[in-house]
Every structure is written in structure tokens, then in C-alpha cells.
Design a protein around this motif. Structure first.
Motif, PDB file in Angstrom:
ATOM      1  N   SER A 340      -6.360  -1.367  28.193  1.00  0.00           N
ATOM      2  CA  SER A 340      -7.639  -0.643  28.210  1.00  0.00           C
ATOM      3  C   SER A 340      -8.700  -1.434  28.960  1.00  0.00           C
ATOM      4  O   SER A 340      -9.491  -0.876  29.739  1.00  0.00           O
ATOM      5  CB  SER A 340      -8.104  -0.367  26.773  1.00  0.00           C
ATOM      6  OG  SER A 340      -7.185   0.458  26.089  1.00  0.00           O
ATOM      7  N   LEU A 367      -5.684  -1.605  23.671  1.00  0.00           N
ATOM      8  CA  LEU A 367      -4.293  -1.137  23.729  1.00  0.00           C
ATOM      9  C   LEU A 367      -3.459  -2.254  24.347  1.00  0.00           C
ATOM     10  O   LEU A 367      -3.487  -2.480  25.561  1.00  0.00           O
ATOM     11  CB  LEU A 367      -4.189   0.152  24.552  1.00  0.00           C
ATOM     12  CG  LEU A 367      -2.970   1.030  24.277  1.00  0.00           C
ATOM     13  CD1 LEU A 367      -3.202   2.442  24.810  1.00  0.00           C
ATOM     14  CD2 LEU A 367      -1.714   0.469  24.884  1.00  0.00           C
ATOM     15  N   VAL A 369      -0.140  -4.319  25.460  1.00  0.00           N
ATOM     16  CA  VAL A 369       1.236  -4.155  25.948  1.00  0.00           C
ATOM     17  C   VAL A 369       1.748  -5.522  26.368  1.00  0.00           C
ATOM     18  O   VAL A 369       0.966  -6.430  26.675  1.00  0.00           O
ATOM     19  CB  VAL A 369       1.312  -3.177  27.139  1.00  0.00           C
ATOM     20  CG1 VAL A 369       0.939  -1.771  26.726  1.00  0.00           C
ATOM     21  CG2 VAL A 369       0.452  -3.654  28.298  1.00  0.00           C
ATOM     22  N   LEU A 401      -5.769   6.816  29.372  1.00  0.00           N
ATOM     23  CA  LEU A 401      -4.770   5.902  28.808  1.00  0.00           C
ATOM     24  C   LEU A 401      -4.422   6.383  27.408  1.00  0.00           C
ATOM     25  O   LEU A 401      -5.307   6.535  26.552  1.00  0.00           O
ATOM     26  CB  LEU A 401      -5.328   4.478  28.763  1.00  0.00           C
ATOM     27  CG  LEU A 401      -4.349   3.360  28.393  1.00  0.00           C
ATOM     28  CD1 LEU A 401      -3.243   3.258  29.424  1.00  0.00           C
ATOM     29  CD2 LEU A 401      -5.079   2.020  28.287  1.00  0.00           C
ATOM     30  N   THR A 402      -3.109   6.621  27.173  1.00  0.00           N
ATOM     31  CA  THR A 402      -2.642   7.094  25.862  1.00  0.00           C
ATOM     32  C   THR A 402      -1.379   6.336  25.461  1.00  0.00           C
ATOM     33  O   THR A 402      -0.665   5.791  26.309  1.00  0.00           O
ATOM     34  CB  THR A 402      -2.324   8.612  25.895  1.00  0.00           C
ATOM     35  OG1 THR A 402      -1.337   8.861  26.899  1.00  0.00           O
ATOM     36  CG2 THR A 402      -3.576   9.427  26.187  1.00  0.00           C
ATOM     37  N   ARG A 403      -1.117   6.342  24.131  1.00  0.00           N
ATOM     38  CA  ARG A 403       0.097   5.717  23.596  1.00  0.00           C
ATOM     39  C   ARG A 403       0.927   6.802  22.906  1.00  0.00           C
ATOM     40  O   ARG A 403       0.382   7.612  22.149  1.00  0.00           O
ATOM     41  CB  ARG A 403      -0.256   4.625  22.601  1.00  0.00           C
ATOM     42  CG  ARG A 403       0.978   3.945  21.981  1.00  0.00           C
ATOM     43  CD  ARG A 403       0.579   3.130  20.759  1.00  0.00           C
ATOM     44  NE  ARG A 403      -0.250   2.012  21.116  1.00  0.00           N
ATOM     45  CZ  ARG A 403       0.201   0.795  21.436  1.00  0.00           C
ATOM     46  NH1 ARG A 403       1.503   0.577  21.442  1.00  0.00           N
ATOM     47  NH2 ARG A 403      -0.633  -0.180  21.746  1.00  0.00           N
ATOM     48  N   HIS A 407       5.607   3.956  24.057  1.00  0.00           N
ATOM     49  CA  HIS A 407       5.295   3.882  25.471  1.00  0.00           C
ATOM     50  C   HIS A 407       3.788   4.082  25.674  1.00  0.00           C
ATOM     51  O   HIS A 407       3.108   4.690  24.847  1.00  0.00           O
ATOM     52  CB  HIS A 407       6.054   4.940  26.267  1.00  0.00           C
ATOM     53  CG  HIS A 407       7.531   4.691  26.340  1.00  0.00           C
ATOM     54  ND1 HIS A 407       8.370   4.987  25.284  1.00  0.00           N
ATOM     55  CD2 HIS A 407       8.307   4.169  27.324  1.00  0.00           C
ATOM     56  CE1 HIS A 407       9.611   4.660  25.616  1.00  0.00           C
ATOM     57  NE2 HIS A 407       9.601   4.171  26.843  1.00  0.00           N
ATOM     58  N   VAL A 408       3.321   3.586  26.784  1.00  0.00           N
ATOM     59  CA  VAL A 408       1.927   3.745  27.179  1.00  0.00           C
ATOM     60  C   VAL A 408       1.901   4.544  28.469  1.00  0.00           C
ATOM     61  O   VAL A 408       2.650   4.229  29.411  1.00  0.00           O
ATOM     62  CB  VAL A 408       1.237   2.378  27.371  1.00  0.00           C
ATOM     63  CG1 VAL A 408      -0.167   2.566  27.926  1.00  0.00           C
ATOM     64  CG2 VAL A 408       1.196   1.628  26.061  1.00  0.00           C
ATOM     65  N   ARG A 409       1.047   5.572  28.501  1.00  0.00           N
ATOM     66  CA  ARG A 409       0.947   6.411  29.692  1.00  0.00           C
ATOM     67  C   ARG A 409      -0.440   6.245  30.306  1.00  0.00           C
ATOM     68  O   ARG A 409      -1.462   6.466  29.647  1.00  0.00           O
ATOM     69  CB  ARG A 409       1.194   7.871  29.347  1.00  0.00           C
ATOM     70  CG  ARG A 409       1.243   8.781  30.575  1.00  0.00           C
ATOM     71  CD  ARG A 409       1.432  10.228  30.161  1.00  0.00           C
ATOM     72  NE  ARG A 409       2.666  10.392  29.418  1.00  0.00           N
ATOM     73  CZ  ARG A 409       3.861  10.556  29.995  1.00  0.00           C
ATOM     74  NH1 ARG A 409       3.954  10.574  31.314  1.00  0.00           N
ATOM     75  NH2 ARG A 409       4.945  10.684  29.254  1.00  0.00           N
ATOM     76  N   THR A 473       4.216   5.372  33.232  1.00  0.00           N
ATOM     77  CA  THR A 473       4.694   5.205  31.861  1.00  0.00           C
ATOM     78  C   THR A 473       5.325   3.825  31.737  1.00  0.00           C
ATOM     79  O   THR A 473       6.245   3.477  32.476  1.00  0.00           O
ATOM     80  CB  THR A 473       5.721   6.284  31.502  1.00  0.00           C
ATOM     81  OG1 THR A 473       5.145   7.576  31.710  1.00  0.00           O
ATOM     82  CG2 THR A 473       6.154   6.162  30.053  1.00  0.00           C
ATOM     83  N   THR A 476       5.897  -0.581  25.701  1.00  0.00           N
ATOM     84  CA  THR A 476       4.946  -1.524  25.105  1.00  0.00           C
ATOM     85  C   THR A 476       5.545  -2.908  24.916  1.00  0.00           C
ATOM     86  O   THR A 476       4.827  -3.902  24.890  1.00  0.00           O
ATOM     87  CB  THR A 476       4.481  -0.996  23.736  1.00  0.00           C
ATOM     88  OG1 THR A 476       5.628  -0.783  22.912  1.00  0.00           O
ATOM     89  CG2 THR A 476       3.723   0.312  23.906  1.00  0.00           C
TER      90      THR A 476
END
Length: 506
Positions: A340, A367, A369, A401-403, A407-409, A473, A476
């Protein structure tokens, strides 16, 4: 190739011929062994019957304690006389009985001289005394006829020879042998024909394999060995293995051809991209060398252009080096990275460079990773640099940014002109620039390389007039990182896990 195969299979060294010869040879050995055993058994059985009769007569005559004179005078033993005085008309009677004196010479009985058969039997036996002591009859030849003979000594020292012909036995065995060989030969011919037909039918899949391999050797890599109507297990396994191998060969060949074409295109594009700034630099240097830049402003402008082209060439070389490192599949330096924060930093950099562009950021909070920080910064830098280069300065940009599910997209979307389907299919190719636009054409290729090195995926969603949306994608945990491995005190303080290998950091 088909002709060579047919010529080969007709030779004695072909598999078909070897299998046929092997089967015929085994059957021939079986026939010979069976015939020999049966003939030996038959001979033993029949001779045993003849020997039993002779031995029985010898024991009866020897136990009677008679002399030759008593045998002459006893009319009650006319059956003995009939045997000792055979029909003179026959030169080879079935049975021969002869009387011999102590010297082994045939003697007459009842005043009848010994016949030729009796004399011949005496000569064939030779030592009658030795024969009388032997419990088993012997084989002799009398005038070319085979006999089994035994002898008994009478009380007066006279020897009586008793012989039974075995010529019928030998003739029967000879006929049986000929019959066995005739039937065996017919069986061998039938076996050879059946084997040739059966082997030819079973080897049809092998011929198909040879034809397919020959066609593939001539360049047709798409062919596969067809399945036969009634395949055997081994041949079917070979067919499946060969088809699998052919598929792998075709895939490897296509991959090599694609890699070679891609390498040629890459070298050509790199040469073209490097030639442009080199040509500009060489042109300005030639102008300076010939004294054509006498005006100080012209020299300053030329110098600025040389520096600009040098920077452009340096950036291109750096990007090529980055791609080369990614092609070598480097082991990245993983650490806990706040993605983030990186997204917000990249958005602030874009606001500074283009204050008039509307930017929306949906990356609040923290966030974390496990990733290589320099690689992620390069991904964000290239994505936003692509937006800055290929869209007008007033086009809105959204960073999201989403989780989800480990996985993080990361999504970077703009409302620019977008791309056609043909251009979208090649957007990750090296040196590809849609419509011949600005830039080196390596930005998205580097993005794809870095994301795949992290074990992630990158995709685009675009259409003409609807902008471009790039989705990244990432896992994490981090690709290739040892899981559940305790950190050292120093690495625990820094929050990273150094791994041996090259890094994307320069």
C-alpha cells in the motif's frame, strides 16, 4: 522408406523371418524328439515280447534235461522236431532252431542235414557257449535278416539255438518313422504359413510407426501413430509412448523455433533502438568536428541533444540488462513489503510529474507481502510510466489494491484511447509499441518478467476507446521463498529474508 522396410522384412534378418524360423525350429525339435521317444518305446515293447517268448522256450528246454538223441527219439515231442526241422523252402523263416555240437558246428537231426538258415545262424552266433550263459537274447543278422537269438546247453553238451525274426518289427518302425516325418513336415509348413500371417498382422502397427517416423523426419511434425484394430498390450504401450515422445518433440521444436524467432526479432529491435541515438550522437559530433557549430547557442543545443540521446541509450541498456536478469530467473531478496505504501508513493510521484492528471488511489492502511521491494517499485514505475507516455495528461488514472484468498491484486486503470485486440495480444512483447508510439517498448515486458519471477500473473483488459486496465496478481508469501523458516535475529529486525542469487536492485 516404405520400400526399404518391405525389402528388409523379406530378408532372413527381419523380425518376421526370425520369429517364423524360431517357431518352425522349435516344432521340428519337438517332432524329432517325440518321434524318437515313441519309436524307442515301441521297439522296447515289441522286443521285450520277442525276448520273453525266447527266454520262456529256452528255460523250458533247458529244464527238461534232454539230450539231442532223446529229442531225436521222442516222437511225443514232434512239435520240437517241427521247429528243429523247418521248411527248407524258406530261406528266411520267422523262427530258426539249430542244434550245434560242442565245437559250434550245426548238426542234423533225424538224418536231415542242417539248412542254410541254421548254418547261417550258427556262423552269426559264433560262441554258443557264451550266448547260453547270457540271460538276455542278442541281435544277429542271418542272410541280411535281423533276428533275436538265445541258446541253451543240453545235458549232453549239445547247444540249441533259438532265433526269432525281428524284420517285421524294423519294417513297422521304418513305416512309422516315414509317417511321422510326413505328418511333421506338413505341420511345419502349416506353422510357417500361420506364423507369417500372424506376425504380419501383429507387425502392422510397427509398420505404421516406421511410416509415421519417416514422415516426421521429412518435416511433418503433426503426424501421430494411429491405433490398430486389435492391438496387443506391448504394441499399444509402445504406440502411446511414441506419440507422447512425438508430442514432446513437436512442442520442443515449436518452442525452439519461437525462441529463435523471438531472439532474432529482439536483436533486430535492440539494434534498431540503439542505432537511433547513436546516429544522432554521431551526427552532432561530426558537425562539431567540421566546425559547423560556430554559434555558442548551437553548440549548447547540440550538447543537450547529445546528453539526451546518451540518457535515452543508457535507459535502454538498463532495461535490456533488467530483462536479461529476469530471463536468468534470479532468486529475489524477499522481505515484508508494505505494498500500500509503494502504491501511494508511486501515485505521489505521478502527481508531481503531471499535476493536472486526476489520480484516484484505493490503497489505504497496510498490506504486507513477501516480495522484492525494488522489483515491485519497478513494476509500479513502469505501469505508471506507460500511462504517462501513452495517454493525455488530463486522462484520469485509478490505482486499486485488494487482498483475496492469499493473493494481492493490483490494478492500474486509465481512461485513455485503449488498444485493439491485435495490439492487446502483443502488449507484453519486447520492443512492441502500439501505433509506433513513444518509449522503448520494454516497460510491460519488464512488468511481466518481474511478476512471473514472484510467481504471479499479469493481465490486461482493454478495448478501443475504453482505456487500459492492467491487473497484477501476487502471492502474499512470495515465490520460491522457504516457508516456515526461522529468521535470524538480524533478519528479524530488518524484516527480510535474503536468498542467494541475483537481485533486481541495481
Amino acid at each position: 522408406m516404405r520400400i526399404r522396410w518391405l525389402n528388409c522384412e523379406r530378408g532372413v534378418h527381419s523380425l518376421r523371418a526370425k520369429l517364423t524360423l524360431t517357431n518352425v525350429a522349435l516344432l521340428a525339435l519337438g517332432i524329432v524328439a517325440t518321434t524318437a521317444i515313441s519309436l524307442m518305446g515301441m521297439r522296447y515293447y515289441l522286443l521285450d515280447q520277442v525276448d520273453s517268448q525266447l527266454t520262456k522256450m529256452r528255460d523250458s528246454l533247458g529244464g527238461s534235461q534232454l539230450t539231442i538223441r532223446q529229442i531225436d527219439s521222442l516222437s511225443a515231442l514232434s512239435f520240437v522236431h517241427d521247429r528243429l526241422v523247418p521248411d527248407k523252402q524258406r530261406s528266411d523263416p520267422d523262427s530258426i532252431y539249430a542244434a550245434l555240437n560242442s565245437r559250434g558246428t550245426a548238426i542234423g537231426i533225424l538224418g536231415v542235414d542242417p539248412t542254410e538258415a541254421q548254418i547261417g545262424l550258427a556262423h552269426a552266433v559264433g560262441d554258443a557257449a557264451a550266448l547260453s550263459r547270457d540271460a538276455d537274447p542278442h541281435d544277429v543278422k542271418v542272410h541280411g535278416t535281423a533276428y533275436r537269438v538265445t541258446a541253451v546247453q543240453l545235458s549232453d553238451g549239445t547247444y540249441v539255438l533259438m532265433a526269432s525274426s525281428t524284420e517285421a518289427l524294423h519294417n513297422g518302425m521304418s513305416k512309422a518313422l516315414k509317417l511321422d516325418f510326413a505328418v511333421g513336415g506338413l505341420l511345419l509348413v502349416l506353422l510357417a504359413c500361420v506364423t507369417l500371417f500372424s506376425v504380419r498382422r501383429r507387425m502392422l502397427p510397427l509398420e505404421d510407426m516406421v511410416e509415421t517416423s519417416s514422415a516426421i523426419a521429412e518435416g511433418d511434425l503433426t503426424l501421430r501413430v494411429p491405433s490398430s484394430t486389435h492391438p496387443t498390450q506391448e504394441v499399444e504401450q509402445l504406440r502411446l509412448a511414441l506419440n507422447s515422445m512425438l508430442h514432446q518433440v513437436e512442442s520442443a521444436y515449436r518452442t525452439r523455433e519461437h525462441s529463435a524467432a523471438q531472439l532474432r526479432r529482439f536483436v533486430a529491435d535492440a539494434s534498431h533502438e540503439l542505432r537511433t541515438p547513436l546516429s544522432a550522437i554521431r551526427g552532432y559530433l561530426q558537425l562539431y568536428d567540421k566546425g559547423m557549430l560556430s554559434d555558442p547557442d548551437e553548440r549548447k543545443r547540440a550538447w543537450e541533444r547529445v546528453l539526451a540521446e546518451t540518457d535515452r541509450m543508457g535507459r535502454l541498456v538498463d532495461e535490456l540488462l533488467t530483462l536479461a536478469r529476469l530471463d536468468q530467473q534470479p532468486e529475489l531478496r524477499f522481505r515484508n513489503v508494505d505494498l500500500s505504501r509503494l502504491v501511494r508513493d508511486a501515485a505521489e510521484d505521478l502527481r508531481v510529474q503531471q499535476p493536472e492528471r486526476p489520480i484516484t488511489v484505493d490503497a489505504d492502511g497496510t498490506l504486507l507481502v513477501r516480495a522484492d521491494e525494488s522489483g515491485l517499485r519497478k513494476v509500479l514505475g513502469n505501469l505508471l510510466g506507460n500511462v504517462r507516455t501513452h495517454t493525455p495528461a488530463d486522462v484520469p488514472v485509478r490505482l486499486e489494491l485488494t487482498r483475496e484468498d492469499g493473493h494481492v491484486r493490483l490494478c492500474v486503470a486509465d481512461r485513455g484511447p485503449g488498444l485493439s485486440d491485435e495490439d492487446a495480444a502483443r502488449v507484453f512483447d519486447r520492443f512492441f509499441r502500439a501505433g509506433g508510439g513513444a518509449g522503448s517498448g520494454l516497460g510491460l515486458a519488464i512488468v511481466q518478467g518481474v511478476v512471473e519471477a514472484h510467481g504471479g500473473e499479469v493481465a490486461v483488459d482493454t478495448a478501443p476507446g475504453e482505456g487500459l486496465r492492467v491487473s497484477v496478481t501476487l502471492p502474499t508469501q512470495g515465490c520460491g521463498e522457504p516457508r516456515d523458516q526461522p529468521l535470524t535475529p538480524r533478519s528479524r529486525e530488518r524484516g527480510d529474508t535474503p536468498l542467494p542469487g541475483a537481485s533486481l536492485r541495481r
